[in-house]
Design an enzyme around this catalytic site. Sequence first.
Site, mmCIF file in Angstrom:
data_model
loop_
_atom_site.group_PDB
_atom_site.id
_atom_site.type_symbol
_atom_site.label_atom_id
_atom_site.label_comp_id
_atom_site.label_asym_id
_atom_site.label_seq_id
_atom_site.Cartn_x
_atom_site.Cartn_y
_atom_site.Cartn_z
ATOM 1 N N LYS A 107 0.850 -1.234 0.045
ATOM 2 C CA LYS A 107 -0.043 -0.075 -0.133
ATOM 3 C C LYS A 107 0.956 1.338 0.168
ATOM 4 C CE LYS A 107 -3.854 -0.017 1.025
ATOM 5 N NZ LYS A 107 -5.016 0.248 0.020
ATOM 6 N N TYR A 110 1.686 2.948 3.417
ATOM 7 C CA TYR A 110 2.831 2.519 4.154
ATOM 8 C C TYR A 110 4.134 2.864 3.647
ATOM 9 C CZ TYR A 110 0.211 -0.061 7.626
ATOM 10 O OH TYR A 110 -0.814 -0.423 8.780
ATOM 11 N N ALA A 111 4.317 2.728 2.159
ATOM 12 C CA ALA A 111 5.406 2.773 1.402
ATOM 13 C C ALA A 111 5.812 4.417 1.512
ATOM 14 C CB ALA A 111 5.309 2.700 -0.048
ATOM 15 N N LEU A 132 2.745 -12.099 5.351
ATOM 16 C CA LEU A 132 3.156 -10.895 4.873
ATOM 17 C C LEU A 132 4.313 -10.348 5.697
ATOM 18 C CD1 LEU A 132 -0.243 -8.858 5.557
ATOM 19 C CD2 LEU A 132 0.617 -9.753 3.360
ATOM 20 N N GLU A 133 5.312 -9.950 5.007
ATOM 21 C CA GLU A 133 6.501 -9.284 5.729
ATOM 22 C C GLU A 133 6.426 -7.967 5.509
ATOM 23 O OE1 GLU A 133 10.581 -7.804 5.526
ATOM 24 O OE2 GLU A 133 9.838 -8.516 3.748
ATOM 25 N N GLN A 152 -2.389 -4.987 -1.968
ATOM 26 C CA GLN A 152 -3.173 -5.051 -2.919
ATOM 27 C C GLN A 152 -2.951 -6.226 -3.849
ATOM 28 O OE1 GLN A 152 -3.760 -2.236 -6.254
ATOM 29 N NE2 GLN A 152 -5.915 -2.313 -6.023
ATOM 30 N N GLN A 176 -1.601 -23.068 4.627
ATOM 31 C CA GLN A 176 -1.251 -22.299 5.866
ATOM 32 C C GLN A 176 -2.392 -21.491 6.394
ATOM 33 O OE1 GLN A 176 2.216 -20.447 4.213
ATOM 34 N NE2 GLN A 176 1.204 -18.504 3.853
#
EC number: 3.5.4.13
Length: 184
Positions: A107, A110-111, A132-133, A152, A176
């Site tokens: 997103k 955040y970036a 997610l990392e 996304q 998972q």
Amino acid sequence: MAILSDKWIRDKALNEGMIEPFVENQRRDGCISYGLSSYGYDARVAPEFKIFTNVDSAVVDPKDFASNSFVDRETDVCVIPPNSFALARTVEYFRVPRDVLVICLGKSTYARCGIIVNVTPLEPGWEGHVTLEFSNTTPLPAKIYANEGACQFLFLQGNEPCEVSYADRAGKYMGQRGVTLPRL
């Protein structure tokens, strides 16, 4: 390879369980947006985090990953230390059709704060919660907000179904649930 529209994503999510739970309209009031977009789906991060720590001076080895390199937290706001990272998972459970490859992008909210989201492609036939990392590239602590948008997913349809899917080869991350650490 074609990118698939909101109409296609909605149909597969509602009629075939491709995304569960599915948020049909993009939500954005007072939060980082999530839900169905024009050509993708903005997934949420669950309140389950593994925050990297190096109290034991471990060496990071993807073939022999030390699970004690993480501190587990269940929280609505995860604070990632400077120049560190955290693992999390999507709220949504994904089931990828055999003729589709799913690419994930971070997103921009955040970036623009120096927080990068990384996910490998979701392969045809794969299903599960997406691990997610989040990398905090800044010299300051950074916040991640649970149950809000994290990334996304873009759905790309191949010219024909693949011969061998992730499910066919019994991939190690198939089905998972929760935050999943590296496996060999």
